[in-house]
Design a protein around this motif. Structure first.
Motif, PDB file in Angstrom:
ATOM      1  N   UNK A 146       0.833  -1.209   0.000  1.00  0.00           N
ATOM      2  CA  UNK A 146       0.000   0.000   0.000  1.00  0.00           C
ATOM      3  C   UNK A 146       0.866   1.257   0.000  1.00  0.00           C
ATOM      4  N   UNK A 147       1.956   1.236   0.765  1.00  0.00           N
ATOM      5  CA  UNK A 147       2.870   2.383   0.813  1.00  0.00           C
ATOM      6  C   UNK A 147       3.467   2.658  -0.558  1.00  0.00           C
ATOM      7  N   UNK A 148       3.871   1.600  -1.252  1.00  0.00           N
ATOM      8  CA  UNK A 148       4.514   1.790  -2.557  1.00  0.00           C
ATOM      9  C   UNK A 148       3.514   2.121  -3.657  1.00  0.00           C
ATOM     10  N   UNK A 149       2.283   1.711  -3.500  1.00  0.00           N
ATOM     11  CA  UNK A 149       1.252   2.147  -4.451  1.00  0.00           C
ATOM     12  C   UNK A 149       1.084   3.658  -4.366  1.00  0.00           C
TER      13      UNK A 149
ATOM     14  N   UNK B   7      22.909  -0.594   0.988  1.00  0.00           N
ATOM     15  CA  UNK B   7      22.782   0.700   1.650  1.00  0.00           C
ATOM     16  C   UNK B   7      24.100   1.473   1.699  1.00  0.00           C
ATOM     17  N   UNK B   8      25.200   0.843   1.311  1.00  0.00           N
ATOM     18  CA  UNK B   8      26.477   1.559   1.279  1.00  0.00           C
ATOM     19  C   UNK B   8      26.891   1.880  -0.152  1.00  0.00           C
TER      20      UNK B   8
ATOM     21  N   UNK C 154      11.384  11.980 -11.578  1.00  0.00           N
ATOM     22  CA  UNK C 154      10.709  10.727 -11.197  1.00  0.00           C
ATOM     23  C   UNK C 154      11.729   9.665 -10.817  1.00  0.00           C
ATOM     24  N   UNK C 155      12.783   9.537 -11.619  1.00  0.00           N
ATOM     25  CA  UNK C 155      13.799   8.514 -11.346  1.00  0.00           C
ATOM     26  C   UNK C 155      14.560   8.824 -10.054  1.00  0.00           C
TER      27      UNK C 155
ATOM     28  N   UNK D 190      14.111   4.797  -2.941  1.00  0.00           N
ATOM     29  CA  UNK D 190      13.466   3.602  -2.363  1.00  0.00           C
ATOM     30  C   UNK D 190      14.110   2.310  -2.838  1.00  0.00           C
ATOM     31  N   UNK D 191      15.068   2.400  -3.758  1.00  0.00           N
ATOM     32  CA  UNK D 191      15.587   1.190  -4.406  1.00  0.00           C
ATOM     33  C   UNK D 191      16.238   0.223  -3.420  1.00  0.00           C
ATOM     34  N   UNK D 192      16.990   0.753  -2.455  1.00  0.00           N
ATOM     35  CA  UNK D 192      17.655  -0.118  -1.479  1.00  0.00           C
ATOM     36  C   UNK D 192      16.631  -0.867  -0.637  1.00  0.00           C
ATOM     37  N   UNK D 193      15.614  -0.140  -0.192  1.00  0.00           N
ATOM     38  CA  UNK D 193      14.570  -0.766   0.633  1.00  0.00           C
ATOM     39  C   UNK D 193      13.796  -1.808  -0.165  1.00  0.00           C
ATOM     40  N   UNK D 194      13.494  -1.514  -1.416  1.00  0.00           N
ATOM     41  CA  UNK D 194      12.766  -2.462  -2.266  1.00  0.00           C
ATOM     42  C   UNK D 194      13.581  -3.745  -2.445  1.00  0.00           C
ATOM     43  N   UNK D 195      14.885  -3.597  -2.648  1.00  0.00           N
ATOM     44  CA  UNK D 195      15.760  -4.758  -2.813  1.00  0.00           C
ATOM     45  C   UNK D 195      15.702  -5.666  -1.590  1.00  0.00           C
TER      46      UNK D 195
END
Length: 295
Positions: free
Chosen positions: A206-209, A276-277, A224-225, A231-236
């Motif tokens: 729901x958060x990512x929607x 994250x590094x 946009x990118x 959020x890419x690190x968290x999504x991974x």
């Protein structure tokens, strides 16, 4: 007395396994300790995002320390035996840290949602008090849940020698090894997994929607990118964690469980400091500042 099958290999192969597991364990410890040290030492990183990341790194160290040292001991000595109390203690902390990781990843998703959807009010909404209110229930609810499951497992009946086809005392292995009727316990665990796994998954989704909806309203493609890349690190981490968890708990093969358990236990704690590094400018800049100070 419990017997952990771990990996049924020869003495020579045990040396290879010992070396590999020890290297993985040291890599996980050093990577996450580096993240914790940078966040604690650099005031620029004293934000809600890095507060949760610090919690996640501490959690990852505790998580792997519950299982890998025993595997290292087994690989070194060939002694697969673990006491009843030691088995329950290992299971308790394994469940505690695994559940807490679900809730912490959810809290981090909420943090990203506020940062992107309400950027002007981000620092006001995600105050220190709010961060603590999100982190504390994660640890508390996981502790209560783990305690309840341990109580149910404690009531199971086992034979004199219990063989667990894994390298640590996992819940599925103990249920298979019990000579009690585990039908009601299996049903309880199914409901528990739905609440612990599905509820955080739905909140993260729901958060990512909402995040995607907000990002799509940004006119420039570069904007946009840049926004979504935060959020890419968290999504991974989310994809790897929940993907390996689903693979582990959906399989019925005890032989596959050992390999999948190894991936579930080591993959996220090992990947977390890397993504994250290597992909985080703030962490890299903080590391450079520390290096310049040392020089």
């Amino acid at each position: 007395m419990f017997y952990l099958f771990a990996f049924p290999i020869s003495a020579n192969e045990r040396i290879i396994l010992l070396t590999a597991v020890l290297l993985i364990y040291l890599l996980i410890l050093s990577g996450n300790l580096l993240i914790i040290s940078l966040i604690c030492l650099q005031p620029q990183l004293h934000t809600s995002m890095y507060f949760f990341l610090c919690n996640l790194s501490i959690l990852d160290i505790l998580y792997v320390s519950t299982t890998l040292p025993k595997l290292i001991y087994i690989s070194h000595t060939g002694d697969h035996v673990i006491s009843y109390s030691g088995c329950l203690a290992q299971l308790y902390f394994y469940l505690l840290f695994a559940d807490t990781e679900c809730f912490l990843l959810t809290a981090m998703a909420i943090d990203r949602y506020v940062a992107i959807c309400f950027p002007l009010h981000y620092s006001l909404i995600m105050s220190k008090q709010v961060c603590v209110l999100l982190a504390f229930p994660a640890w508390f609810m996981s502790s209560v849940n783990a305690s309840g499951l341990i109580y149910l497992v404690h009531n199971l009946i086992f034979s004199d020698l219990v063989e667990i086809k894994n390298f640590f005392c996992d819940l599925k292995g103990l249920i298979f090894a019990s000579i009690s009727d585990t039908t009601s316990l299996r049903m309880f665990i199914l409901v528990d997994e739905m609440l612990i796994g599905a509820l955080p998954s739905c909140l993260i989704l729901a958060s990512y929607i909402c995040i995607i909806y907000t990002v799509l309203k940004i006119k420039s493609s570069h904007g946009r990118w840049k926004t979504f890349s935060s959020c890419s690190s968290h999504i991974t981490i989310v994809v790897v964690y929940f993907g390996s968890a689903m693979s582990l708990y959906l399989t019925d093969s005890l032989q596959e469980d050992v390999i999948l358990s190894m991936m579930f236990v080591t993959l996220v704690p090992m990947i977390n400091p890397l993504v994250y590094s290597l992909r985080n400018k703030d962490i890299i800049q903080a590391l450079r500042r520390i290096i310049r100070i040392q020089k």
